[in-house]
Design an enzyme around this catalytic site. Structure first.
Site, mmCIF file in Angstrom:
data_model
loop_
_atom_site.group_PDB
_atom_site.id
_atom_site.type_symbol
_atom_site.label_atom_id
_atom_site.label_comp_id
_atom_site.label_asym_id
_atom_site.label_seq_id
_atom_site.Cartn_x
_atom_site.Cartn_y
_atom_site.Cartn_z
ATOM 1 N N CYS A 102 -62.529 -36.425 2.402
ATOM 2 C CA CYS A 102 -63.731 -36.578 3.222
ATOM 3 C C CYS A 102 -63.360 -36.495 4.689
ATOM 4 O O CYS A 102 -62.258 -36.893 5.101
ATOM 5 C CB CYS A 102 -64.410 -37.914 2.916
ATOM 6 N N CYS A 106 -66.058 -43.915 6.385
ATOM 7 C CA CYS A 106 -66.924 -45.067 6.121
ATOM 8 C C CYS A 106 -66.096 -46.213 5.546
ATOM 9 O O CYS A 106 -65.391 -46.045 4.543
ATOM 10 C CB CYS A 106 -68.034 -44.671 5.153
ATOM 11 N N CYS A 109 -66.455 -47.231 1.661
ATOM 12 C CA CYS A 109 -66.410 -46.185 0.638
ATOM 13 C C CYS A 109 -65.724 -46.699 -0.632
ATOM 14 O O CYS A 109 -64.665 -47.329 -0.565
ATOM 15 C CB CYS A 109 -65.663 -44.966 1.165
#
Length: 386
Positions: A102, A106, A109
């Site tokens: 990714c 975040c 996650c």
């Protein structure tokens, strides 16, 4: 032996006496057979036939029948429990996380970049066909960020809709890598495109790790392309410590998503449960009451679908990058569906089908010609075909 037969009869042990009688009759029959066939030297009287000892007259063993205590099923030892039966489950809706990579970070996650592996396209197609043949009706591609591999993602989307004929094909993305060219080429085979956005305040998004200040712009751009290319636009929001008090009503009304999933931030063992992992969800966690604060504030939004930890934790059927089903009860992943088959893979993990149904796992998931749900379509409030 005749004397033994009489003894058992006098002692009231009729079943044992019958057994003795049958032994005598069998021996006598065998003796006649040998005589008729000319056998010599057989000393039948020398054969010792062991008999069970006479129990004391005062015996009250539950397995020793008597005239006053007949043998019954309740007096027998209990049978061992039968082995568990394998269930025959249809993987009606599968989330294929074909990559863990990714471009965002975040903090909460739960499918972290512990591997850079991506399955070969032919293996992925074989797995998708096996899933379809086992009853899959909807495929959702997720990650990581699936648009880090746009050609592969496009091939998989087209294969699922054009060749496998699935009712619904969807993608969950952070929106940052989606291009209009990709939409032009593949939107005809895509029913739903979901973009994750946790706040309409870019400072909050930055705290979470959701981009670097342009997330709302990505969201609005993709929503526009969905309208233009007839794809149902969906929005996902993870409700956490940094956004549970935010009022998003005006923005949701303006964007008008077909579906707005609001997830209570989730801790997943082995993925984001401590500082020892790549992600630590601890500082993002909220109570059920705080999640309710957010939901109550937005309960006027018809598109909102709230999912608490209790509802979502084990109700998603997740296929990982190695084509294995993940287990949310802490057990190991299944074997690859290519190697062990779909049913064996399903039987080795726990998927909460009841929670899947209760959270509205089946909905109007096939788009119409106008990019809106095909009302009354195949996925519309249809009973699950397990």
């Amino acid at each position: 032996m005749l004397l033994s037969l009489v003894q058992y009869l006098l002692a009231g042990q009729a079943p044992i006496a019958i057994t003795v009688f049958l032994l005598i009759a069998g021996a006598f029959t065998h003796y006649l057979f040998i005589r008729q066939n000319g056998a010599r030297g057989l000393e039948l009287d020398a054969i010792a036939i062991p008999l069970p000892p006479l129990p004391p007259s005062s015996s009250s063993s539950p397995l020793t029948p008597s005239p006053s205590q007949p043998l019954s099923p309740s007096s027998l030892p209990p049978l061992p429990p039968p082995p568990p039966l394998s269930k025959n489950t249809s993987p009606i809706s599968v989330n294929y996380h074909f990559t863990r990579k990714c471009n965002y970070s975040c903090g909460f996650c739960f499918h972290t970049a512990t591997s850079s592996y991506v399955a070969d396209i032919n293996d992925a197609k074989q797995a998708l066909r096996l899933l379809r043949d086992a009853g899959m009706r909807k495929m959702n591609f997720a990650g990581g960020e699936p648009f880090l591999y746009p050609p592969l993602l496009g091939q998989l989307v087209d294969y699922c809709k054009a060749e496998l004929g699935l009712e619904s094909v969807s993608i969950v993305s952070n929106g940052s890598k989606i291009t209009e060219d990709w939409m032009k080429e593949h939107s005809k085979n895509l029913d739903i495109l979901a973009v994750s956005c946790d706040s309409f305040d870019e400072k909050t998004n930055a705290k979470i790790g959701r981009g670097t200040g342009h997330q709302v712009k990505h969201l609005e751009r993709v929503a526009g392309w969905c309208r233009e290319y007839n794809v149902m636009f969906k929005m996902n929001t993870v409700v956490n410590k940094f956004n549970f008090e935010e009022d998003m009503n005006a923005h949701i009304e303006r964007l008008s998503p077909t579906r707005w999933k609001c997830f209570q931030v989730l801790k997943v063992e082995g993925e984001n449960d401590s500082a020892k992992r790549k992600k630590d969800v601890t500082k993002f966690l909220i109570s059920d009451e705080e999640f309710k604060v957010f939901c109550d504030k937005h309960n006027g939004q018809k598109a909102m679908v709230p999912e608490s930890n209790k509802v979502m934790a084990k109700s998603y059927l997740i296929l990982d990058e190695r084509l294995r089903f993940l287990d949310r009860e802490g057990r190991k992943p299944s074997g690859s569906v290519i190697e062990v088959g779909v049913q064996e893979a399903l039987n080795s993990v726990f998927w909460d089908e009841e929670s899947f149904k209760k959270r509205g796992g089946v909905f109007d998931w096939t788009k119409g010609e106008d990019g809106k749900p095909a009302c009354g379509g195949k996925g519309s409030n249809k009973e699950l075909e397990w």
